[in-house]
Structures are given as structure tokens and as C-alpha cells.
Design an enzyme around this catalytic site. Structure first.
Site, PDB file in Angstrom:
ATOM      1  N   LYS A  85      -7.830  -5.640  -3.334  1.00 53.29           N
ATOM      2  CA  LYS A  85      -6.398  -5.811  -3.595  1.00 53.29           C
ATOM      3  C   LYS A  85      -5.990  -7.282  -3.560  1.00 53.29           C
ATOM      4  CE  LYS A  85      -5.125  -1.246  -1.774  1.00 53.29           C
ATOM      5  NZ  LYS A  85      -4.245  -0.522  -0.841  1.00 53.29           N
ATOM      6  N   ASP A  98      -2.341  -0.341   5.886  1.00 59.14           N
ATOM      7  CA  ASP A  98      -2.762   0.376   7.093  1.00 59.14           C
ATOM      8  C   ASP A  98      -4.268   0.562   7.213  1.00 59.14           C
ATOM      9  OD1 ASP A  98      -2.798   2.337   4.924  1.00 59.14           O
ATOM     10  OD2 ASP A  98      -3.007   3.862   6.481  1.00 59.14           O
ATOM     11  N   SER A  99      -5.043   0.295   6.146  1.00 64.64           N
ATOM     12  CA  SER A  99      -6.463   0.648   6.162  1.00 64.64           C
ATOM     13  C   SER A  99      -7.339  -0.509   5.682  1.00 64.64           C
ATOM     14  CB  SER A  99      -6.709   1.882   5.282  1.00 64.64           C
ATOM     15  OG  SER A  99      -6.033   3.013   5.811  1.00 64.64           O
ATOM     16  N   ASP A 115       0.858  -1.176   0.000  1.00 62.37           N
ATOM     17  CA  ASP A 115       0.000   0.000   0.000  1.00 62.37           C
ATOM     18  C   ASP A 115       0.901   1.234   0.000  1.00 62.37           C
ATOM     19  OD1 ASP A 115      -2.424   1.596   0.471  1.00 62.37           O
ATOM     20  OD2 ASP A 115      -1.561   1.887   2.469  1.00 62.37           O
ATOM     21  N   MET A 116       0.374   2.341  -0.455  1.00 61.43           N
ATOM     22  CA  MET A 116       1.194   3.556  -0.538  1.00 61.43           C
ATOM     23  C   MET A 116       0.931   4.521   0.621  1.00 61.43           C
ATOM     24  SD  MET A 116       1.235   4.254  -4.666  1.00 61.43           S
ATOM     25  CE  MET A 116       2.161   5.777  -4.468  1.00 61.43           C
TER      26      MET A 116
END
Length: 244
Positions: free
Chosen positions: A172, A195-196, A10-11
Site C-alpha cells: 500500500k 489495523d493489520s 484501510d477498510m
């Protein structure tokens, strides 16, 4: 544990620090992984035009998962998969947000509409995602109550103050499975970090699911391992621990 052959990152809030930068330390670790033939894949809620420059900066060589899995691209911008939302659905979701004065963005394959801007005709575009932002708890709860029975959509978030919607079944994890099939590897060979809530399924389904320490509580509880925060090179440290 099987050898890690692919790392999905993830970014925002994960790979990127709070200034939107990949630290030099993290760049160096990613370069080490690439030199050992480990695939590094960006797996983001961002559309391609908002993440392609990072793939170039990191000299990545394989795939980019964008818009929460609605699209999969090669690093040279060839489309591998695309999963779109019905135009009627996007229009009704936009109208729901507009009626309640929510901050919104809607992502089409050819344009991004922000700040509640809308196209003249929703049916002239192919739609990937809609997001509602700057939500307090009351607004989030209201939206979730309105949307929870709709089987045609996938509901996640990329922060505690937003809600993001894709076509049902788009996530994802599913995109990573498609890439694994292309590469001839197993999900057990994948490490994923996030993170989410839009990272939840990939963290659940890969061989090593990693949460950064600043992640939402459900992500921390679900992950196999909790690394340092996005501001403390958590991604790099997890790659060093599990892949190098």
C-alpha cells in the site's frame, strides 16, 4: 508536521465497523475533509468489485488502492497501475494450500476464486493475490517457514488468522507514492490509518501513521498515533485531529 492533503484508509477493521458499515459520523467527517479539498483514498486488500460501492457511497473523488496495492484505480474505474504474480507462482502457492487443506482465495483481474476453487488453467488469467485463511498459529508458522525465503513474493496479513501474498514489492505504501506523484504532493502530506500487517508499510512511510485501537500489536507499536477502535469512529476522530 506538514499539512495533510491526502488520507489513505484501510477498510476492514479500520474504516468499516464490525458490521461492515461506515457510520454516519464517519461519513460526515469524510465529507468535511472532501469539502476542504483533502483527498480520501481507500487503501484495501479487497479487489475493486468488493470496494467500489463504498467509494460511491462516500462520494470519493480520486483513487482506490486495491488488492494490497496490486492495482490502483480512479473512482470512475480507470486503471492507473497493475502488478501481477506469475501464473506458475500462483499455481504452486495454491497447490501448497490445497495439499494442507487450507481455506484459500485467489484473486485474478477477471475473477475471484474462493473456497479452494481453482481455474482449469492458471495461465489463462492475470493474478493479483492469494490468501490463506482460518489459520491457527501452527498453520501460520508452517506457511511462513515454507514462504520466507521466496524473494518473488510479498507476505502480509489482513487479520491475525490469515496470510496474504502479492508480488514482491507490492504494498500500500508504494501505491500511495504513485498517487502522490500523480497529485504532486509528498508522502509527508499523507495520513494513513490501518489495523493489520498489510497496512504496516504505509503507516511507517507517511507523514502521520495511525493505528485503530483494535489493530495488531505491531501496528500499534509502529504508528505515530493510536485512535479509537473501528467500532468507535476511530478513523473520523483521527481525521478531525490531523486533517481538519
Amino acid at each position: 508536521m506538514k499539512k495533510v492533503k491526502l488520507v489513505a484508509l484501510d477498510m476492514d477493521g479500520t474504516l468499516l465497523n464490525d458490521d461492515g458499515i461506515v457510520s454516519n459520523y464517519t461519513k460526515n467527517v469524510i465529507n468535511q475533509a472532501l469539502n476542504e479539498d483533502i483527498e480520501i483514498v481507500l487503501s484495501t486488500g479487497r479487489p475493486l468489485q468488493m470496494c467500489a460501492s463504498y467509494a460511491e457511497e462516500l462520494k470519493l473523488t480520486s483513487y482506490i488502492i486495491t488488492s494490497n496495492g496490486a492495482e490502483i484505480w480512479t473512482v470512475d474505474h480507470k486503471l492507473l497501475e497493475r502488478h501481477t504474480l506469475d501464473a506458475h507462482k500462483i499455481e504452486s502457492l495454491w497447490e501448497l494450500g490445497d495439499k494442507n487443506n487450507y481455506h484459500m482465495w485467489i484473486v485474478a483481474t477477471d475473477e475471484i476464486f474462493v473456497n479452494r476453487r481453482r481455474p482449469e488453467n492458471f495461465h489463462q488469467h492475470e493474478w493479483l493475490k492469494i490468501g490463506y485463511g482460518n489459520l491457527d498459529e501452527k498453520a501460520k508458522q508452517f506457511l511462513l517457514e515454507q514462504l520466507q525465503d521466496d524473494k518473488s513474493i510479498e507476505i502480509t496479513n489482513s487479520s491475525l488468522t490469515n496470510i496474504e501474498i502479492n508480488k514482491a514489492g507490492v504494498n500500500k505504501a508504494k501505491a500511495i507514492r504513485s498517487i502522490c506523484k500523480e497529485l504532486g504532493i509528498s508522502m509527508e502530506n499523507v495520513m494513513a490509518a490501518g489495523d493489520s500487517l498489510n497496512d504496516l508499510k504505509m503507516i511507517e512511510q507517511v507523514g502521520v501513521g495511525v493505528a485503530v485501537a483494535n489493530a495488531q500489536q505491531l501496528i500499534i507499536e509502529t504508528a505515530d498515533y493510536v485512535t479509537d477502535t473501528n467500532n468507535d469512529d476511530g478513523v473520523a476522530k483521527a481525521i478531525e485531529r490531523f486533517a481538519l
